[in-house]
Design an enzyme around this catalytic site. Structure first.
Site, short mmCIF file in Angstrom:
data_model
loop_
_atom_site.label_atom_id
_atom_site.label_comp_id
_atom_site.label_asym_id
_atom_site.label_seq_id
_atom_site.Cartn_x
_atom_site.Cartn_y
_atom_site.Cartn_z
N LYS A 10 0.83 -1.21 0.00
CA LYS A 10 0.00 0.00 0.00
C LYS A 10 0.87 1.27 0.00
O LYS A 10 0.68 2.16 -0.82
CB LYS A 10 -0.90 0.02 1.24
CG LYS A 10 -1.55 1.37 1.50
CD LYS A 10 -2.44 1.36 2.72
CE LYS A 10 -1.80 1.81 3.99
NZ LYS A 10 -1.72 3.25 4.22
N ASN A 11 1.81 1.33 0.94
CA ASN A 11 2.53 2.59 1.10
C ASN A 11 3.55 2.86 -0.01
O ASN A 11 4.01 3.98 -0.16
CB ASN A 11 3.15 2.67 2.50
CG ASN A 11 2.06 2.87 3.55
OD1 ASN A 11 0.93 3.26 3.24
ND2 ASN A 11 2.38 2.57 4.81
N ARG A 63 -4.21 10.33 3.62
CA ARG A 63 -2.92 10.85 4.04
C ARG A 63 -1.98 11.01 2.83
O ARG A 63 -1.31 12.01 2.65
CB ARG A 63 -2.30 9.89 5.06
CG ARG A 63 -1.12 10.48 5.80
CD ARG A 63 -1.60 11.51 6.78
NE ARG A 63 -0.54 12.41 7.22
CZ ARG A 63 -0.78 13.59 7.74
NH1 ARG A 63 -2.01 14.03 7.88
NH2 ARG A 63 0.20 14.35 8.13
N CYS A 89 -5.44 8.46 9.06
CA CYS A 89 -5.72 7.91 10.39
C CYS A 89 -5.30 8.90 11.47
O CYS A 89 -4.35 9.65 11.30
CB CYS A 89 -4.97 6.59 10.58
SG CYS A 89 -5.46 5.31 9.43
N ARG A 107 -0.33 15.19 13.35
CA ARG A 107 0.48 14.67 12.24
C ARG A 107 1.03 15.86 11.44
O ARG A 107 0.49 16.22 10.40
CB ARG A 107 -0.36 13.73 11.36
CG ARG A 107 -0.80 12.50 12.10
CD ARG A 107 -1.46 11.47 11.21
NE ARG A 107 -0.54 10.79 10.33
CZ ARG A 107 -0.87 9.75 9.54
NH1 ARG A 107 -2.11 9.30 9.54
NH2 ARG A 107 0.02 9.18 8.77
N PRO A 108 2.09 16.47 11.95
CA PRO A 108 2.61 17.68 11.30
C PRO A 108 3.23 17.39 9.94
O PRO A 108 3.61 16.26 9.66
CB PRO A 108 3.68 18.18 12.27
CG PRO A 108 4.08 17.00 13.08
CD PRO A 108 2.92 16.05 13.09
N GLN A 114 8.31 19.04 8.17
CA GLN A 114 9.54 18.58 7.49
C GLN A 114 9.35 18.56 5.97
O GLN A 114 10.30 18.78 5.22
CB GLN A 114 9.95 17.19 7.99
CG GLN A 114 10.27 17.17 9.48
CD GLN A 114 11.36 18.15 9.86
OE1 GLN A 114 12.47 18.14 9.30
NE2 GLN A 114 11.05 19.04 10.79
N ASP A 157 3.27 0.20 12.36
CA ASP A 157 2.01 -0.27 11.77
C ASP A 157 1.68 -1.71 12.18
O ASP A 157 0.57 -2.18 11.94
CB ASP A 157 2.05 -0.14 10.24
CG ASP A 157 2.11 1.32 9.81
OD1 ASP A 157 1.74 2.19 10.62
OD2 ASP A 157 2.54 1.59 8.67
N ARG A 201 -9.44 0.18 3.38
CA ARG A 201 -8.54 1.18 2.81
C ARG A 201 -7.16 0.61 2.56
O ARG A 201 -6.46 1.05 1.65
CB ARG A 201 -8.40 2.37 3.77
CG ARG A 201 -9.68 3.17 3.84
CD ARG A 201 -9.49 4.33 4.72
NE ARG A 201 -8.60 5.27 4.04
CZ ARG A 201 -8.64 6.57 4.22
NH1 ARG A 201 -9.52 7.08 5.03
NH2 ARG A 201 -7.81 7.35 3.58
N1 EPU Z 1 6.64 14.08 11.63
C1 EPU Z 1 6.92 15.38 11.96
N2 EPU Z 1 6.95 16.31 10.95
C2 EPU Z 1 6.73 15.97 9.66
C3 EPU Z 1 6.43 14.63 9.33
C4 EPU Z 1 6.40 13.70 10.35
O1 EPU Z 1 7.14 15.71 13.13
O2 EPU Z 1 6.77 16.86 8.80
C5 EPU Z 1 6.62 13.06 12.70
C6 EPU Z 1 5.24 12.43 12.86
O3 EPU Z 1 4.41 13.18 13.70
C7 EPU Z 1 5.59 11.07 13.42
C8 EPU Z 1 6.95 10.76 12.78
O4 EPU Z 1 7.46 11.99 12.32
O5 EPU Z 1 5.78 11.16 14.81
C9 EPU Z 1 6.90 9.80 11.61
O6 EPU Z 1 5.96 10.23 10.65
P1 EPU Z 1 6.11 9.88 9.09
O7 EPU Z 1 6.17 11.14 8.34
O8 EPU Z 1 7.20 8.88 8.92
O9 EPU Z 1 4.71 9.17 8.80
P2 EPU Z 1 3.82 9.31 7.49
O10 EPU Z 1 4.68 9.45 6.30
O11 EPU Z 1 2.73 10.29 7.69
C10 EPU Z 1 3.86 6.77 6.88
C11 EPU Z 1 2.83 5.70 6.64
C12 EPU Z 1 2.18 5.31 7.95
C13 EPU Z 1 3.26 4.85 8.95
C14 EPU Z 1 4.36 5.92 9.08
C15 EPU Z 1 5.54 5.46 9.93
C16 EPU Z 1 2.07 6.22 4.43
C17 EPU Z 1 0.99 6.72 3.55
N3 EPU Z 1 1.83 6.22 5.73
O12 EPU Z 1 3.15 7.87 7.44
O13 EPU Z 1 1.38 4.20 7.64
O14 EPU Z 1 2.69 4.64 10.21
O15 EPU Z 1 4.86 6.27 7.78
O16 EPU Z 1 6.10 4.31 9.39
O17 EPU Z 1 3.11 5.78 3.94
C18 EPU Z 1 -0.50 2.80 7.76
O18 EPU Z 1 -0.11 2.26 6.72
O19 EPU Z 1 -1.42 2.34 8.48
C19 EPU Z 1 0.15 4.04 8.21
C20 EPU Z 1 -0.40 4.84 9.08
#
Ligand code: EPU
Length: 418
Positions: free
Chosen positions: A22-23, A93, A117, A122-123, A126, A306, A398
């Site tokens: 998925k991701n 997302r 989710c 979820r900032p 970055q 996850d 999803r």
């Molecule tokens: N974070 C920041 N600032 C940013 C981005 C992230 O502080 O600009 C923090 C987040 O708050 C969190 C950490 O960094 O504490 C990691 O977040 P990340 O950006 O890695 O997560 P994401 O890209 O939003 C993806 C997956 C998630 C998975 C996370 C961690 C996708 C679409 N989603 O989310 O997958 O939990 O990486 O591995 O790729 C799922 O598949 O169920 C799912 C939620």
């Protein structure tokens, strides 16, 4: 609204095929916006998030042909708008990858703030830091992110937190920028390597994906005409491995990359679960009692966040007290209250959950609070005595392709009902 009804305590037995990741799919589909021709993408999971993304791309002007249930031919050359503000975008997302991809193609993008989710805040600071370093102006107005650049120029970018989304978004924006971009403290997840491989197949120059320094030399054109196969889904595979252990079953999880499963394999073995690793499959079987373990979730190659909810369900039947520390998200234990309805003895304090076992879970009406929390409910339902009725299963659909059907072929008593 559909529900899943499970009658638990059936041992899962047999073989299950894992679908595409998925991701990876939700990053590679937006990445096609950067291509100057059409591409064929194979092993796309048949899940709701992908359907939504395909609709969004079609609305933007992409021409998508479904070649079969898991392959598409996509031509994005007709996309001539940099504005993605349809209301579907806020549901997803991964729609934030439209920012990097549209910015990379048009030097501008307007994208609705992403949904997804709820694990607390979820900032996207970055992502924004990365876009600004490449020369974009970033404004957030009326729930939309507005990005504009005269041109994008490669730059060194150090991520303050290891972020999958920011790493991918910066790669998307930088791949056609002028000069060299380096992302330091980059995320190393398998789907980041998959995206880099996809972009490189189109002529991009990305080195170091899978390590914490990624170097991208911008290219003017990314040619189409390629066929790319998405990697297997690490989290789906892990969910079946955990389900096998949870039901004292014997399951061969097929079409996977065992290397991606190492942190889970090691934990299952520590719990006294038998795991046999083959070239592209893993057999999980377990007749005995399982031992307590402590787990901390971390970015790859650490234990994936996850899989934290699914393994919490499994640990309810471990002998003794297990502790799970959530190292990625602020608030990812909301589903524990649902497990408690089934008799789980879990105490949550901040980012830590203390799980007392062994407990015989009993069926109850519960909700899938998010995608992986939904998987945790399914696993708990498979373990429980009696009937479990799971609502809000849209979340499960999803991200898991035909979860109920695949479990049924393994012998689970699970059905969908209105
Ligand atoms: N974070 C920041 N600032 C940013 C981005 C992230 O502080 O600009 C923090 C987040 O708050 C969190 C950490 O960094 O504490 C990691 O977040 P990340 O950006 O890695 O997560 P994401 O890209 O939003 C993806 C997956 C998630 C998975 C996370 C961690 C996708 C679409 N989603 O989310 O997958 O939990 O990486 O591995 O790729 C799922 O598949 O169920 C799912 C939620």
């Amino acid at each position: 609204m559909e529900k899943l009804i499970i009658h638990g305590q059936k041992r899962l037995k047999g073989e299950v095929n894992v679908s595409g990741a998925k991701n990876a799919a939700v990053a590679i589909l937006p990445a096609t916006i950067l291509s100057d021709g059409d591409c064929i993408i194979e092993n796309i999971p048949d899940i709701l998030d992908v359907s939504i993304l395909k609709n969004i791309l079609t609305d933007l002007g992409a021409d998508i042909k479904n070649l079969n249930s898991s392959s598409i031919q996509i031509d994005t050359s007709n996309i001539n708008s940099h504005i993605a503000t349809d209301k579907q975008i806020g549901k997803l997302r991964a729609s934030y990858y439209l920012m990097g991809a549209l910015l990379g193609r048009f030097n501008k993008a307007v994208v609705t703030f992403p949904g997804g989710c709820d694990f607390g805040v979820r900032p996207i600071d970055q992502h924004i830091k990365g876009f600004e370093a490449l020369g974009a102006k970033v404004e957030i107005e009326h729930g939309k992110v507005i990005l504009t650049a005269q041109k994008l120029v490669g730059a060194p970018i150090y991520l303050d937190v290891v972020s999958v989304g920011a790493t991918i978004n910066i790669m998307l924006a930088a791949v056609k920028a002028e000069g060299i971009t380096t992302i330091e403290n980059a995320a190393k997840e398998p789907h980041i390597v998959d995206l880099a491989n996809f972009l490189n197949a189109m002529g991009a120059d990305i080195k170091g994906a899978g390590t914490d320094v990624i170097k991208i030399r911008g290219r003017k054109y990314l040619e189409g005409g390629h066929t790319y196969t998405i990697i297997p889904d690490q989290i789906e595979a892990g969910t079946y491995m955990i389900a096998a252990a949870a039901t004292k079953g014997d399951v061969l999880v097929k079409n996977i990359i065992p290397k991606h499963m190492e942190s889970l394999t090691a934990k299952l073995q520590e719990m006294n679960v038998r795991v046999d690793v083959f070239d592209d499959s893993i057999r999980v079987y377990c007749k005995d009692k399982i031992k307590k373990v402590n787990i901390k979730t971390l970015p790859y190659p650490g234990f994936p966040t996850d899989l934290q909810p699914p393994i919490t369900s499994l640990l309810c039947r471990a002998e003794g007290t297990s502790i799970i520390t959530e190292g990625v998200w602020d608030n990812r234990f909301q589903y524990v209250d649902e497990l408690k309805r089934m008799g789980a003895k879990i105490k949550v304090e901040g980012r830590m959950a203390v799980i007392e076992g062994p407990v015989q879970l009993t069926g109850a009406p519960v909700r899938a609070l998010d995608l992986r929390a939904g998987a945790a409910m399914v696993i708990a339902g498979l373990m429980a005595r009696g009937e479990t009725v799971i609502s809000n299963i849209d979340y499960i659909d999803r991200g898991y392709e035909k979860l109920d059907e695949k479990l049924k072929t393994l012998g689970a008593d699970i059905k969908r009902a209105e």
